[in-house]
Design an enzyme around this catalytic site. Structure first.
Site, short mmCIF file in Angstrom:
data_model
loop_
_atom_site.label_atom_id
_atom_site.label_comp_id
_atom_site.label_asym_id
_atom_site.label_seq_id
_atom_site.Cartn_x
_atom_site.Cartn_y
_atom_site.Cartn_z
CG ASP A 43 59.15 -10.19 39.91
OD1 ASP A 43 58.43 -10.56 38.96
OD2 ASP A 43 58.99 -10.56 41.08
CE1 TYR A 48 56.69 -11.67 46.79
CE2 TYR A 48 57.93 -10.25 45.31
CZ TYR A 48 57.38 -11.48 45.61
OH TYR A 48 57.55 -12.52 44.72
CE LYS A 73 55.77 -12.18 41.14
NZ LYS A 73 56.64 -11.14 41.78
CG HIS A 104 52.02 -13.92 44.00
ND1 HIS A 104 52.40 -12.97 44.91
CD2 HIS A 104 53.12 -14.71 43.83
CE1 HIS A 104 53.66 -13.16 45.26
NE2 HIS A 104 54.12 -14.21 44.63
#
Length: 273
Positions: A43, A48, A73, A104
């Site tokens: 994931d 990120y 996401k 998200h």
């Protein structure tokens, strides 16, 4: 490893590996270690900034793509450019398709999440996306989304751990056919010291993290712990073989105290850029 069957028949490994806050320069090594430990569900998220590292680890692993389940996401600031953002993520990951794509955060102040979901429905109708879902959606966000959508989200990924269980939201999600996925499943370490957890760990000769993960798994929750340590990854993965008693599960459930760690989705409005 147990799979959860999503509402469209796609199977997702119940125990996955998350890369939130994993530095981009460390991501390939850490994900390679996770894959070697046995994880097949990874994931990540555009926000990120480590999708490329995840993709590099997948490429280096030699594991057939069909044996992996990859989630990323949609960044909050990209809710108005879903198609392009999706392609950006695919390119960063070096993949031809995604297994799961999530909004998200709802960011209700933007007023874009329904529009974004409609664009995701179009993507889902194609061949590059196996399932779509949401993250951090509260009950009111789900209601608003479902009033205007054709596809029920496959997953709602939410903050969930013994001291912050969001039981009503989890129950509502499941009643709608939406699988519940827990992030920060260990309360970022804060839920490992409760007496109920330590007692169960001693009784089963297990780690406290294994006990909390086993609690999630017993509830049918998808769970994505993170660790940069390969030995800890393997310990966490072994939680799949730990069975807690009903009394132990009840004692851990009783640790609820409404202790949210992350932002409140009702008001969170960061762009993630």
């Amino acid at each position: 490893m147990t799979d959860i069957s999503l509402n469209n028949g796609v199977n997702i490994p119940q125990l996955g590996f998350g890369v939130f806050q994993v530095p981009p320069e460390d991501t390939q090594r850490i994900v390679e270690d996770a894959l070697e430990a046995g994880y097949r569900h990874i994931d990540t998220a555009a926000a990120y900034r480590n999708e490329a590292g995840v993709g590099a680890a997948i490429a280096a692993s030699g594991i057939p793509r069909e044996e992996l389940f990859i989630t990323t996401k949609l960044r909050n600031g990209d809710q108005g450019r879903v198609q392009d953002a999706f392609q950006d993520s695919l390119k960063a990951l070096g993949l031809d398709f995604l297994d799961l794509y999530l909004i998200h955060w709802p960011v209700p102040s933007q007023g874009l999440f329904v529009q974004a979901w409609k664009e995701m429905e179009h993507l889902y109708a194609g061949e590059q996306l196996r399932a779509i879902g949401v993250s951090n959606f509260l009950a009111e966000h789900l209601d608003t989304l479902l009033e205007s959508s054709d596809v029920v989200p496959a997953v709602n990924q939410i903050e969930l751990h013994p001291s912050f269980q969001q039981a009503d939201l989890a129950a509502k999600s499941r009643a709608l056919g939406i699988a519940v996925e827990a992030y920060s499943p260990l309360g970022q370490g804060g839920d490992l010291n409760g007496n109920a957890v330590t007692a169960a760990a001693q009784a089963h000769h297990a780690t406290t993290a294994q006990v909390v993960l086993a609690w999630h798994l017993a509830a049918g929750t998808i769970v994505i712990p993170k660790s940069a340590d390969s030995a800890r990854m393997r310990e966490n993965f072994a939680a799949t073989s730990l069975g807690l008693t009903d009394d132990e599960i009840a004692s851990i459930t009783a640790l609820e105290r409404g202790a949210r760690i992350g932002a409140d989705p009702a008001v969170a409005a960061f762009t993630q850029f």
